[in-house]
Design an enzyme around this catalytic site. Structure first.
Site, mmCIF file in Angstrom:
data_model
loop_
_atom_site.group_PDB
_atom_site.id
_atom_site.type_symbol
_atom_site.label_atom_id
_atom_site.label_comp_id
_atom_site.label_asym_id
_atom_site.label_seq_id
_atom_site.Cartn_x
_atom_site.Cartn_y
_atom_site.Cartn_z
ATOM 1 N N TYR A 166 -5.530 -3.966 -3.426
ATOM 2 C CA TYR A 166 -6.715 -3.647 -2.619
ATOM 3 C C TYR A 166 -7.467 -2.439 -3.198
ATOM 4 O O TYR A 166 -7.977 -1.602 -2.476
ATOM 5 C CB TYR A 166 -6.318 -3.443 -1.141
ATOM 6 C CG TYR A 166 -5.538 -4.623 -0.610
ATOM 7 C CD1 TYR A 166 -6.168 -5.836 -0.392
ATOM 8 C CD2 TYR A 166 -4.162 -4.555 -0.393
ATOM 9 C CE1 TYR A 166 -5.459 -6.943 0.047
ATOM 10 C CE2 TYR A 166 -3.436 -5.659 0.049
ATOM 11 C CZ TYR A 166 -4.094 -6.851 0.268
ATOM 12 O OH TYR A 166 -3.391 -7.949 0.691
ATOM 13 N N ARG B 67 -9.910 2.379 0.079
ATOM 14 C CA ARG B 67 -8.915 2.413 1.154
ATOM 15 C C ARG B 67 -8.903 3.715 1.956
ATOM 16 O O ARG B 67 -8.835 3.663 3.182
ATOM 17 C CB ARG B 67 -7.509 2.095 0.615
ATOM 18 C CG ARG B 67 -7.400 0.710 -0.048
ATOM 19 C CD ARG B 67 -5.970 0.349 -0.393
ATOM 20 N NE ARG B 67 -5.179 0.182 0.802
ATOM 21 C CZ ARG B 67 -4.310 1.050 1.254
ATOM 22 N NH1 ARG B 67 -4.035 2.135 0.587
ATOM 23 N NH2 ARG B 67 -3.678 0.831 2.381
ATOM 24 N N GLU C 26 3.994 -15.042 1.122
ATOM 25 C CA GLU C 26 2.715 -14.744 0.437
ATOM 26 C C GLU C 26 2.485 -13.244 0.312
ATOM 27 O O GLU C 26 1.467 -12.729 0.766
ATOM 28 C CB GLU C 26 1.533 -15.301 1.250
ATOM 29 C CG GLU C 26 1.626 -16.711 1.720
ATOM 30 C CD GLU C 26 0.568 -17.028 2.786
ATOM 31 O OE1 GLU C 26 0.061 -16.109 3.459
ATOM 32 O OE2 GLU C 26 0.237 -18.212 2.936
ATOM 33 N N PRO C 27 3.405 -12.493 -0.286
ATOM 34 C CA PRO C 27 3.185 -11.044 -0.375
ATOM 35 C C PRO C 27 2.135 -10.687 -1.426
ATOM 36 O O PRO C 27 2.015 -11.362 -2.448
ATOM 37 C CB PRO C 27 4.550 -10.497 -0.778
ATOM 38 C CG PRO C 27 5.249 -11.629 -1.431
ATOM 39 C CD PRO C 27 4.657 -12.909 -0.929
ATOM 40 N N GLY C 28 1.387 -9.655 -1.163
ATOM 41 C CA GLY C 28 0.418 -9.147 -2.129
ATOM 42 C C GLY C 28 0.735 -7.701 -2.446
ATOM 43 O O GLY C 28 1.244 -7.356 -3.513
ATOM 44 N N CYS D 180 -22.433 9.543 -2.331
ATOM 45 C CA CYS D 180 -23.109 10.249 -1.236
ATOM 46 C C CYS D 180 -22.715 9.715 0.126
ATOM 47 O O CYS D 180 -23.518 9.098 0.841
ATOM 48 C CB CYS D 180 -24.614 10.174 -1.458
ATOM 49 S SG CYS D 180 -25.046 10.963 -3.001
ATOM 50 N N GLY E 272 2.656 -9.210 3.987
ATOM 51 C CA GLY E 272 2.632 -8.065 4.895
ATOM 52 C C GLY E 272 3.654 -6.983 4.654
ATOM 53 O O GLY E 272 3.580 -5.913 5.273
HETATM 54 C C1 PLP Z 1 -3.835 -10.666 2.834
HETATM 55 C C2 PLP Z 1 -2.917 -11.821 3.073
HETATM 56 C C3 PLP Z 1 -1.635 -11.824 2.534
HETATM 57 C C4 PLP Z 1 -1.064 -10.660 1.750
HETATM 58 O O1 PLP Z 1 -0.847 -9.533 2.542
HETATM 59 P P1 PLP Z 1 -0.063 -8.266 1.926
HETATM 60 O O2 PLP Z 1 -0.031 -7.299 3.040
HETATM 61 O O3 PLP Z 1 -0.850 -7.789 0.769
HETATM 62 O O4 PLP Z 1 1.294 -8.729 1.548
HETATM 63 C C5 PLP Z 1 -0.860 -12.947 2.730
HETATM 64 N N1 PLP Z 1 -1.308 -14.003 3.437
HETATM 65 C C6 PLP Z 1 -2.548 -14.025 3.994
HETATM 66 C C7 PLP Z 1 -2.980 -15.212 4.748
HETATM 67 C C8 PLP Z 1 -3.382 -12.939 3.829
HETATM 68 O O5 PLP Z 1 -4.594 -12.953 4.387
#
Ligand code: PLP
Length: 442
Positions: free
Chosen positions: A392, A331, A293-295, A363, A259
């Protein structure tokens, strides 16, 4: 701050986006590779991922936890950027994976991330997906409901195995981010209601033979830009740890989710050190194993979407029509999100900017990357880089309007490689079948 609603300039964006640099001759560069070269060689639209940025950010985040003397296991959220080359880079940096489907689980394994570094989250896991997790004996399944808990226990017992689980708590905290990417409010579909946790945890840990109940997990939402939601959510989790332990239950793992936000426009992005500090303050004395769990924080700044101007159009608004669309980067259409857009050929220092709508050819009116964006003059065939497209972006692409999936390129210093070839129209069409009775002779 008085500037908070004004857009950053070209130079501001370069300053906040070090994955891209400006060369006076070659224009915008990723690593030592000119984006104009990649456009020539691979065509547009294409995704360009900077491996060095991924590596650097993976290391920066790890370092923040080390500096806070906090032992944390890092799992990359595969849904933000799933190309196996990217997963390999992060795997080599010591990161595990957070997956949300059986497909992502297989993908992470294929990229060389060991099963014992994979956690599996998600609100609706099928029996087949849960069996896959059990078969590979992954690090843990984050369970999102009482129903799923019973189902997973049943499957594990049938298979005569046990599986490590954590219960994903819905802490009822508003992450104060876009409502489509907040996940920790009571009305959101994610996690188990806070007040249901104590009895469910007790039942799971005492009575469910197929489960090895390790602890709790939380994920509050995405693009969180202040520390308050983290503090609130984690405080709720820490209270729950105490409650469960007072009940004689063991809690060994806390998964803090992802997050952490980034600077797309002019957000004051919180640093990993902030996250580490909040985690240290709240969990430091609890003697638990921690996970994150960062993405987005890792992958968004590592990628750009490179696109060419198909044409311009003068109407009530001045339009710049790109060959990239919402089918690549959804997005802006889906979340009203703001992405920096930089011309690849550096504009003259004196060039005046004027407001333009930057749109794609699909379109849909929502196929708009930016409205009334102040940009230097752009003409047909010019190249632009759309920033922070590493998360994303490609993972949310579609083939809407019969647009084949765009090519993906990885740059690593002075080297580059296509890590996913552009889908051909033949491939796209070959996926479909005509019902046999349409083609049988009369
Ligand atoms: C999407 C998600 C993340 C990653 O979120 P980011 O905002 O990209 O860091 C981590 N854990 C869970 C369970 C998610 O669904």
């Amino acid at each position: 701050m008085s500037l908070s609603h004004s857009d950053p300039t070209y130079n501001d964006l370069l300053r906040t986006h070090p994955a891209v640099t400006a060369d006076p001759q070659k224009g915008l560069m990723v690593g030592s590779v000119a984006l104009s070269t990649l456009a020539e060689e691979v065509g547009t639209p294409c995704w360009v991922i900077n491996a060095e940025t991924l590596r650097l950010r993976a290391q920066l985040m790890q370092q923040a936890f080390t500096d806070a003397s906090l032992p944390v296991t890092c799992h990359f959220a595969v849904k933000s950027q799933d190309n196996q080359a990217c997963l390999t880079v992060l795997g080599q940096a010591g990161w595990g994976a957070d997956v949300v489907s059986g497909g992502e689980l297989e993908r992470a394994l294929a990229a060389g991330i060991p099963a014992d570094k994979i956690v599996f989250s998600g609100v609706g896991k099928t029996d087949d997906e849960l069996k896959l997790a059990i078969t590979h004996d992954i690090a843990q399944v984050n369970v999102e409901s009482a129903e799923e808990l019973h189902r997973l226990n049943g499957l594990a017992q049938q298979m005569e195995r046990t599986i490590r689980v954590s219960l994903r708590v819905n802490p009822d905290v508003d992450a104060k981010t876009h409502s489509k990417i907040t996940t920790g409010r009571a009305e959101d579909k994610f996690g188990i209601a806070y007040t249901d946790i104590p009895s469910l945890y007790r039942t799971a840990q005492r009575d469910m033979q197929g489960l090895n109940v390790r602890g709790l997990a939380v994920h509050l939402g995405s693009q969180i830009s202040t520390e308050e939601p983290f503090r609130q959510g984690y405080t709720q989790l820490a209270k729950m740890v105490t409650t469960l332990r007072q009940d004689g239950l063991s809690v060994e793992d806390i998964d803090c989710g992802g997050g952490l936000g980034i600077t797309y426009r002019n957000e004051i992005a919180p640093a990993p050190a902030m996250l580490a500090q909040v985690m240290a303050d709240i969990f430091g004395a609890l003697d638990v194993n921690l996970r994150v769990e960062p993405g987005r924080w890792l992958s968004a700044p590592a990628g750009v979407l490179l696109s060419r101007v198909i044409d311009t159009k003068q109407g009530t608004h001045q339009f710049v029509i790109l060959d990239a669309a919402m089918s690549e980067l959804v997005r802006p259409a889906m979340y009203d999100s703001w992405h920096g857009i930089l011309p690849v050929h550096l504009p003259d220092a004196e060039a005046a900017t004027s407001p333009v709508d930057v749109v794609g050819p699909v379109c849909e009116s929502s196929d708009t990357f930016a409205k009334q964006r102040m940009l230097p003059p752009l003409k047909r065939n010019d190249l632009v880089a759309i920033l922070d497209a590493g998360a994303y972006g490609s993972t949310m692409s579609s083939t809407y309007n019969s647009r084949p999936f765009a090519a993906q390129i990885m740059v690593d210093g002075d080297q580059w490689a296509v890590i996913r070839p552009r889908q051909t129209l033949e491939d796209l069409l070959a996926c479909e079948k005509t019902p046999h009775w349409f083609t049988q002779g009369a």
